[in-house]
Design a protein around this motif. Structure first.
Motif, PDB file in Angstrom:
ATOM      1  N   ARG A 298       1.199  -7.215   4.176  1.00  0.00           N
ATOM      2  CA  ARG A 298       0.592  -6.911   5.472  1.00  0.00           C
ATOM      3  C   ARG A 298       0.145  -5.451   5.536  1.00  0.00           C
ATOM      4  O   ARG A 298      -0.908  -5.144   6.081  1.00  0.00           O
ATOM      5  N   SER A 299       0.958  -4.567   4.947  1.00  0.00           N
ATOM      6  CA  SER A 299       0.604  -3.147   4.991  1.00  0.00           C
ATOM      7  C   SER A 299      -0.660  -2.882   4.184  1.00  0.00           C
ATOM      8  O   SER A 299      -1.513  -2.079   4.597  1.00  0.00           O
ATOM      9  N   ARG A 300      -0.810  -3.540   3.048  1.00  0.00           N
ATOM     10  CA  ARG A 300      -2.030  -3.358   2.247  1.00  0.00           C
ATOM     11  C   ARG A 300      -3.257  -3.840   3.007  1.00  0.00           C
ATOM     12  O   ARG A 300      -4.319  -3.206   2.968  1.00  0.00           O
ATOM     13  N   ARG A 301      -3.115  -4.950   3.705  1.00  0.00           N
ATOM     14  CA  ARG A 301      -4.235  -5.454   4.506  1.00  0.00           C
ATOM     15  C   ARG A 301      -4.589  -4.473   5.621  1.00  0.00           C
ATOM     16  O   ARG A 301      -5.771  -4.203   5.870  1.00  0.00           O
ATOM     17  N   ARG A 302      -3.568  -3.909   6.279  1.00  0.00           N
ATOM     18  CA  ARG A 302      -3.834  -2.947   7.340  1.00  0.00           C
ATOM     19  C   ARG A 302      -4.463  -1.675   6.796  1.00  0.00           C
ATOM     20  O   ARG A 302      -5.332  -1.076   7.431  1.00  0.00           O
ATOM     21  N   PHE A 303      -4.031  -1.252   5.611  1.00  0.00           N
ATOM     22  CA  PHE A 303      -4.621  -0.056   5.004  1.00  0.00           C
ATOM     23  C   PHE A 303      -6.088  -0.296   4.669  1.00  0.00           C
ATOM     24  O   PHE A 303      -6.916   0.612   4.807  1.00  0.00           O
ATOM     25  N   ARG A 304      -6.422  -1.484   4.204  1.00  0.00           N
ATOM     26  CA  ARG A 304      -7.826  -1.795   3.923  1.00  0.00           C
ATOM     27  C   ARG A 304      -8.653  -1.721   5.201  1.00  0.00           C
ATOM     28  O   ARG A 304      -9.778  -1.224   5.201  1.00  0.00           O
ATOM     29  N   ILE A 321      -4.422   9.681  10.796  1.00  0.00           N
ATOM     30  CA  ILE A 321      -3.213  10.393  10.373  1.00  0.00           C
ATOM     31  C   ILE A 321      -1.997   9.878  11.132  1.00  0.00           C
ATOM     32  O   ILE A 321      -0.925   9.684  10.551  1.00  0.00           O
ATOM     33  N   GLN A 322      -2.186   9.634  12.422  1.00  0.00           N
ATOM     34  CA  GLN A 322      -1.081   9.140  13.247  1.00  0.00           C
ATOM     35  C   GLN A 322      -0.574   7.803  12.732  1.00  0.00           C
ATOM     36  O   GLN A 322       0.639   7.591  12.617  1.00  0.00           O
ATOM     37  N   ARG A 323      -1.485   6.894  12.391  1.00  0.00           N
ATOM     38  CA  ARG A 323      -1.072   5.559  11.927  1.00  0.00           C
ATOM     39  C   ARG A 323      -0.438   5.614  10.539  1.00  0.00           C
ATOM     40  O   ARG A 323       0.537   4.915  10.270  1.00  0.00           O
ATOM     41  N   VAL A 324      -0.986   6.436   9.660  1.00  0.00           N
ATOM     42  CA  VAL A 324      -0.421   6.549   8.313  1.00  0.00           C
ATOM     43  C   VAL A 324       0.970   7.184   8.380  1.00  0.00           C
ATOM     44  O   VAL A 324       1.903   6.734   7.709  1.00  0.00           O
ATOM     45  N   GLN A 325       1.115   8.217   9.206  1.00  0.00           N
ATOM     46  CA  GLN A 325       2.426   8.858   9.341  1.00  0.00           C
ATOM     47  C   GLN A 325       3.455   7.907   9.945  1.00  0.00           C
ATOM     48  O   GLN A 325       4.628   7.924   9.567  1.00  0.00           O
ATOM     49  N   SER A 326       3.013   7.065  10.884  1.00  0.00           N
ATOM     50  CA  SER A 326       3.915   6.089  11.496  1.00  0.00           C
ATOM     51  C   SER A 326       4.416   5.100  10.451  1.00  0.00           C
ATOM     52  O   SER A 326       5.604   4.754  10.423  1.00  0.00           O
ATOM     53  N   TRP A 327       3.511   4.635   9.591  1.00  0.00           N
ATOM     54  CA  TRP A 327       3.906   3.684   8.552  1.00  0.00           C
ATOM     55  C   TRP A 327       4.843   4.348   7.540  1.00  0.00           C
ATOM     56  O   TRP A 327       5.841   3.767   7.112  1.00  0.00           O
ATOM     57  N   GLU A 328       4.558   5.605   7.175  1.00  0.00           N
ATOM     58  CA  GLU A 328       5.420   6.310   6.236  1.00  0.00           C
ATOM     59  C   GLU A 328       6.816   6.515   6.826  1.00  0.00           C
ATOM     60  O   GLU A 328       7.823   6.369   6.134  1.00  0.00           O
ATOM     61  N   ALA A 329       6.884   6.842   8.131  1.00  0.00           N
ATOM     62  CA  ALA A 329       8.184   7.026   8.789  1.00  0.00           C
ATOM     63  C   ALA A 329       8.991   5.736   8.757  1.00  0.00           C
ATOM     64  O   ALA A 329      10.215   5.753   8.596  1.00  0.00           O
ATOM     65  N   HIS A 330       8.292   4.597   8.906  1.00  0.00           N
ATOM     66  CA  HIS A 330       8.971   3.300   8.826  1.00  0.00           C
ATOM     67  C   HIS A 330       9.524   3.073   7.419  1.00  0.00           C
ATOM     68  O   HIS A 330      10.674   2.656   7.247  1.00  0.00           O
ATOM     69  N   LEU A 331       8.715   3.375   6.411  1.00  0.00           N
ATOM     70  CA  LEU A 331       9.154   3.157   5.031  1.00  0.00           C
ATOM     71  C   LEU A 331      10.342   4.026   4.656  1.00  0.00           C
ATOM     72  O   LEU A 331      11.166   3.647   3.815  1.00  0.00           O
ATOM     73  N   LYS A 332      10.465   5.198   5.274  1.00  0.00           N
ATOM     74  CA  LYS A 332      11.537   6.122   4.930  1.00  0.00           C
ATOM     75  C   LYS A 332      12.919   5.571   5.253  1.00  0.00           C
ATOM     76  O   LYS A 332      13.921   6.120   4.793  1.00  0.00           O
ATOM     77  N   HIS A 333      12.977   4.492   6.047  1.00  0.00           N
ATOM     78  CA  HIS A 333      14.275   3.898   6.359  1.00  0.00           C
ATOM     79  C   HIS A 333      14.792   3.028   5.218  1.00  0.00           C
ATOM     80  O   HIS A 333      15.904   2.514   5.292  1.00  0.00           O
ATOM     81  N   GLY A 334      13.975   2.873   4.187  1.00  0.00           N
ATOM     82  CA  GLY A 334      14.429   2.209   2.968  1.00  0.00           C
ATOM     83  C   GLY A 334      14.413   3.197   1.810  1.00  0.00           C
ATOM     84  O   GLY A 334      14.005   4.354   1.962  1.00  0.00           O
ATOM     85  N   ASP A 335      14.863   2.736   0.643  1.00  0.00           N
ATOM     86  CA  ASP A 335      14.824   3.579  -0.562  1.00  0.00           C
ATOM     87  C   ASP A 335      13.446   3.414  -1.195  1.00  0.00           C
ATOM     88  O   ASP A 335      13.263   2.644  -2.157  1.00  0.00           O
ATOM     89  N   THR A 336      12.485   4.152  -0.663  1.00  0.00           N
ATOM     90  CA  THR A 336      11.085   3.853  -0.945  1.00  0.00           C
ATOM     91  C   THR A 336      10.283   5.062  -1.422  1.00  0.00           C
ATOM     92  O   THR A 336       9.064   5.066  -1.294  1.00  0.00           O
ATOM     93  N   TYR A 337      10.946   6.081  -1.966  1.00  0.00           N
ATOM     94  CA  TYR A 337      10.189   7.290  -2.349  1.00  0.00           C
ATOM     95  C   TYR A 337       9.073   6.967  -3.347  1.00  0.00           C
ATOM     96  O   TYR A 337       7.908   7.341  -3.156  1.00  0.00           O
ATOM     97  N   GLN A 338       9.419   6.265  -4.419  1.00  0.00           N
ATOM     98  CA  GLN A 338       8.421   5.941  -5.441  1.00  0.00           C
ATOM     99  C   GLN A 338       7.332   5.036  -4.861  1.00  0.00           C
ATOM    100  O   GLN A 338       6.143   5.198  -5.184  1.00  0.00           O
ATOM    101  N   TRP A 347      -4.375   5.136  -2.246  1.00  0.00           N
ATOM    102  CA  TRP A 347      -5.298   4.866  -1.146  1.00  0.00           C
ATOM    103  C   TRP A 347      -6.060   6.128  -0.775  1.00  0.00           C
ATOM    104  O   TRP A 347      -5.472   7.160  -0.458  1.00  0.00           O
ATOM    105  N   LYS A 348      -7.374   6.036  -0.843  1.00  0.00           N
ATOM    106  CA  LYS A 348      -8.263   7.153  -0.513  1.00  0.00           C
ATOM    107  C   LYS A 348      -9.046   6.809   0.754  1.00  0.00           C
ATOM    108  O   LYS A 348      -9.542   5.692   0.898  1.00  0.00           O
ATOM    109  N   PHE A 349      -9.166   7.792   1.622  1.00  0.00           N
ATOM    110  CA  PHE A 349      -9.899   7.603   2.872  1.00  0.00           C
ATOM    111  C   PHE A 349     -11.055   8.602   2.906  1.00  0.00           C
ATOM    112  O   PHE A 349     -10.841   9.821   2.927  1.00  0.00           O
ATOM    113  N   ARG A 350     -12.276   8.062   2.884  1.00  0.00           N
ATOM    114  CA  ARG A 350     -13.468   8.909   2.885  1.00  0.00           C
ATOM    115  C   ARG A 350     -14.451   8.403   3.934  1.00  0.00           C
ATOM    116  O   ARG A 350     -14.534   7.215   4.204  1.00  0.00           O
ATOM    117  N   ARG A 351     -15.240   9.343   4.444  1.00  0.00           N
ATOM    118  CA  ARG A 351     -16.301   8.984   5.369  1.00  0.00           C
ATOM    119  C   ARG A 351     -17.553   8.570   4.591  1.00  0.00           C
ATOM    120  O   ARG A 351     -17.828   9.088   3.505  1.00  0.00           O
TER     121      ARG A 351
END
Length: 360
Positions: A298-304, A321-338, A347-351
């Motif tokens: 689901r996260s990959r689909r949302r990132f796309r 930035i707000q949405r990406v930071q929110s998702w990263e904060a969620h992931l930090k509750h697991g052992d997910t550094y790598q 994932w690259k974000f370009r205009r």
């Protein structure tokens, strides 16, 4: 706990209605119905206050739509002025009623939430051999209006406030049909009893939590299982005694019939915690916490989708930035550094390089 009285003046107090309007418009203040209401907010609130005071208030029609992520659900959005009423009611009734909740119920409570529930679940899982993990089948569509009202009447005696609560419950729109039969039912009973709360209402979130409050106390005080937690309709009991949890399941199923509820026959299981347990999008193992694969998909689909929206100027950099930071904060509750490094490195974000006409 004594029954609560003298609530009505607090519910319809103008300052409470104004506070409720601020809460109801959070994240939605530029929508047309909110802008229209706020165009003359003082008069709009006075009109709403008058309708409540004279009991001429009538809830409006719901706007319904379906979502399919993570599972198919019917979402019901109440009109903005009704959401104000919901907040005004909850501002007053939640604080005193919540005092009767057990500590380990985590949904829709200030200072609790999914991440604290995950932390508590992990602590229990790593200190006990077995877990009985259960899920209530079609919970929101199954909540029985008559039983819910009886529970509320035992907590609140203010008749004016009960009038408003009844109006909100009675105005619930039809939910997914649930036709389960219980002891004493005849052929038409499931069709005659009104049930189901609209997912999306603040009141529904509170009522759904409150509906199982007696059940929480039953687990801790009658079954005597204190290593227990619940998040909405997902709950888990932990023990080193397999037979204790086997017996507990039978008692749970019997108790839930008094609420006209049943546990999910497939999702409710008793197993060893060392196997790993899924909870709130994570998989809790003895030595680590992983993100579930379906959650990653689901996260990959949302990132796309975010990538597309940012590329074609459908979303601002600040919002991205707000949405990406929110998702990263969620992931930090697991052992997910790598995992986080892999995701954010790939994932690259370009205009899109559009040539906009120059201003004259």
């Amino acid at each position: 706990m004594k029954r609560l009285g003298k609530l009505w003046e607090k519910v319809i107090d103008f300052e409470n209605l104004y506070l409720a309007s601020r809460k109801a418009q959070k994240g939605k203040r530029f929508r047309d119905n909110v802008l229209e209401f706020n165009d003359n907010i003082e008069n709009s609130l006075f009109e709403l206050h008058h309708e409540l005071e004279t009991k001429t208030y009538q809830p409006g029609e719901y706007h319904t739509f379906r979502i399919y992520d993570p599972k198919p659900r019917l979402i019901s959005a109440a009109p903005y002025r009704d959401r104000i009423v919901h907040h005004a009611l909850c501002n007053i009734i939640i604080p005193p009623i919540e005092k009767s909740f057990i500590f380990d119920t985590y949904a829709n409570r200030i200072g609790f939430g999914s991440h604290k529930a995950l932390k508590r679940f992990t602590k229990f899982a790593r200190s006990h051999r077995y877990v009985l993990q259960c899920d209530i089948k079609k919970y929101f569509p199954s909540i029985d209006h008559q039983i819910l009202k009886q529970q509320i009447y035992r907590k609140i005696k203010c008749q004016d406030t009960l009038w408003l609560i009844d109006a909100i419950i009675d105005n619930s729109n039809p939910q997914e049909p649930v036709n389960d039969y219980f002891l004493g039912d005849d052929l038409l009973t499931p069709l005659e009893r009104r049930k189901g709360l609209p997912i999306g209402n603040l009141t529904s979130q509170f009522f759904s939590n409150f509906y199982l409050n007696g059940f929480d106390h039953f687990i801790q005080e009658k079954i005597k299982c204190h290593n227990y937690l619940r998040y909405v309709d997902d709950f888990a009991l932990f023990s080193d005694d397999h037979q204790f949890l086997t017996d507990a399941r039978m008692k749970i199923e019997e108790y839930l019939t008094t609420l006209r509820l049943t546990i999910h026959p497939v999702k409710s299981q008793l197993f060893e915690t060392k196997q790993g347990a899924n909870f709130l999008g994570f998989r809790v193992l003895p030595d680590r916490i992983r993100v579930r694969n379906d959650n990653l998909r689901r996260s990959r689909r949302r990132f796309r989708e975010l990538q597309y929206d940012y590329r074609y100027y459908q979303i601002s950099l600040e919002k991205l930035i707000q949405r990406v930071q929110s998702w990263e904060a969620h992931l930090k509750h697991g052992d997910t550094y790598q995992l986080r490094r892999k995701i954010f490195d790939n994932w690259k974000f370009r205009r899109e390089n559009w040539n906009f006409p120059k201003k004259l």
